[in-house]
Enzyme design. Structure first.
Site, PDB file in Angstrom:
ATOM      1  N   ASN A   1       0.824  -1.210   0.000  1.00  0.00           N
ATOM      2  CA  ASN A   1       0.000   0.000   0.000  1.00  0.00           C
ATOM      3  C   ASN A   1       0.857   1.258   0.000  1.00  0.00           C
ATOM      4  OD1 ASN A   1       0.565  -0.931   2.652  1.00  0.00           O
ATOM      5  ND2 ASN A   1      -1.094   0.264   3.542  1.00  0.00           N
TER       6      ASN A   1
ATOM      7  N   GLU B   1       0.185   5.157   0.766  1.00  0.00           N
ATOM      8  CA  GLU B   1      -0.753   6.174   1.263  1.00  0.00           C
ATOM      9  C   GLU B   1      -0.319   7.569   0.819  1.00  0.00           C
ATOM     10  OE1 GLU B   1      -1.234   5.491   5.496  1.00  0.00           O
ATOM     11  OE2 GLU B   1      -2.352   3.636   5.111  1.00  0.00           O
TER      12      GLU B   1
ATOM     13  N   CYS C   1      -4.137   0.721  -2.645  1.00  0.00           N
ATOM     14  CA  CYS C   1      -4.041  -0.531  -1.901  1.00  0.00           C
ATOM     15  C   CYS C   1      -2.980  -1.443  -2.509  1.00  0.00           C
ATOM     16  CB  CYS C   1      -5.376  -1.267  -1.923  1.00  0.00           C
ATOM     17  SG  CYS C   1      -6.649  -0.565  -0.876  1.00  0.00           S
TER      18      CYS C   1
ATOM     19  N   GLU D   1      -3.051  -4.626  -3.275  1.00  0.00           N
ATOM     20  CA  GLU D   1      -3.492  -5.531  -4.342  1.00  0.00           C
ATOM     21  C   GLU D   1      -3.526  -4.790  -5.681  1.00  0.00           C
ATOM     22  OE1 GLU D   1      -4.874  -4.844  -1.446  1.00  0.00           O
ATOM     23  OE2 GLU D   1      -6.218  -6.407  -0.734  1.00  0.00           O
TER      24      GLU D   1
ATOM     25  N   CYS E   1     -10.183  -5.311   0.265  1.00  0.00           N
ATOM     26  CA  CYS E   1     -11.318  -4.381   0.339  1.00  0.00           C
ATOM     27  C   CYS E   1     -12.191  -4.538  -0.913  1.00  0.00           C
ATOM     28  CB  CYS E   1     -10.816  -2.939   0.473  1.00  0.00           C
ATOM     29  SG  CYS E   1     -10.183  -2.230  -1.059  1.00  0.00           S
TER      30      CYS E   1
ATOM     31  N   CYS F   1     -10.608  -3.476  -4.246  1.00  0.00           N
ATOM     32  CA  CYS F   1      -9.589  -4.425  -4.715  1.00  0.00           C
ATOM     33  C   CYS F   1     -10.227  -5.695  -5.266  1.00  0.00           C
ATOM     34  CB  CYS F   1      -8.614  -4.754  -3.594  1.00  0.00           C
ATOM     35  SG  CYS F   1      -7.477  -3.388  -3.262  1.00  0.00           S
TER      36      CYS F   1
END
Ligand code: THU
Length: 148
Positions: free
Chosen positions: A44, A46, A55, A57, A97, A100
Site C-alpha cells: 500500500n 498512502e 491498496c 493488491e 477491500c 480491490c
C-alpha cells in the site's frame, strides 16, 4: 520444500514491509502468482490526501499490467497488520477491500481464472483460501457493458 502458497505469502509479507503507511500505520502486502510461476508483489501507498491511497493488491496488479502480464494472474496472497517496530503484527487474516475485489475481478476476467485469494494473518498463524467469486459474488464486469 517450501510450498507455493507459503512462498507467495512470504513475498506478500516482504512487500508489506515496504508499505508507505504513515497515516494508518497499517501495512499491507500482496503477491500475485502468474501462470509460469513468477511472483509480482505490491504494497500500500498512502497519501497525505488520504483518499488517494493505493491498496497493495491494486499496486501489484497495476505492476503486472505495466509488465504486460495482466492476463497471466492465477492467485494472489494478501497479508497485513499494524506496523510496529518495522514489523507487521496481528492475528487476523486481511481480506481485500471491495475496490480491490473489483480490480482482481478485472484481472481474472482477462486470465479466464476465478483467481484464488490467500488471506494471511501477519503472524502467519492463519491463512484462508477463497475463490474471488466467493468474495465478490454477482460481480459487475464487461458483460454488463455488452462486451464479451
Ligand atoms: N489496504 C490495502 O492495501 N488493501 C486492502 O485490501 C485493504 C486496505 C490499505 C489501505 C490503507 O493504506 C491501509 O490498508 C488501511 O486502510
Amino acid at each position: 520444500m517450501i510450498d507455493q502458497v507459503t512462498e507467495l505469502v512470504a513475498a506478500a509479507r516482504e512487500a508489506a514491509l515496504n508499505a508507505h503507511a504513515p497515516y494508518s500505520g497499517f501495512g499491507v502486502g500482496a503477491a500475485l502468482l502468474l501462470e509460469d510461476g513468477e511472483i509480482i508483489s505490491g504494497c500500500n501507498f498512502e497519501n497525505a490526501s488520504y483518499g488517494l491511497t493505493l491498496c497493495a493488491e491494486t499496486v501489484a496488479i497495476a505492476t503486472a499490467n505495466a509488465q504486460g502480464k495482466l492476463r497471466q494472474i492465477k492467485e494472489i496472497a494478501v497479508i497485513g497488520g499494524k506496523l510496529i517496530d518495522g514489523r507487521i503484527t496481528g492475528v487476523d487474516p486481511v481480506r481485500p477491500c471491495g475496490r480491490c475485489r473489483q480490480v482482481i475481478n478485472e484481472a481474472g476476467g482477462l486470465s479466464g481464472t476465478d483467481i484464488i485469494v490467500h488471506c494471511a494473518s501477519a503472524d502467519g498463524s492463519a491463512v484462508e483460501h477463497h475463490k474471488l467469486s466467493d468474495l465478490l459474488p454477482h460481480a459487475f464486469g464487461p458483460a454488463d457493458l455488452g462486451l464479451a
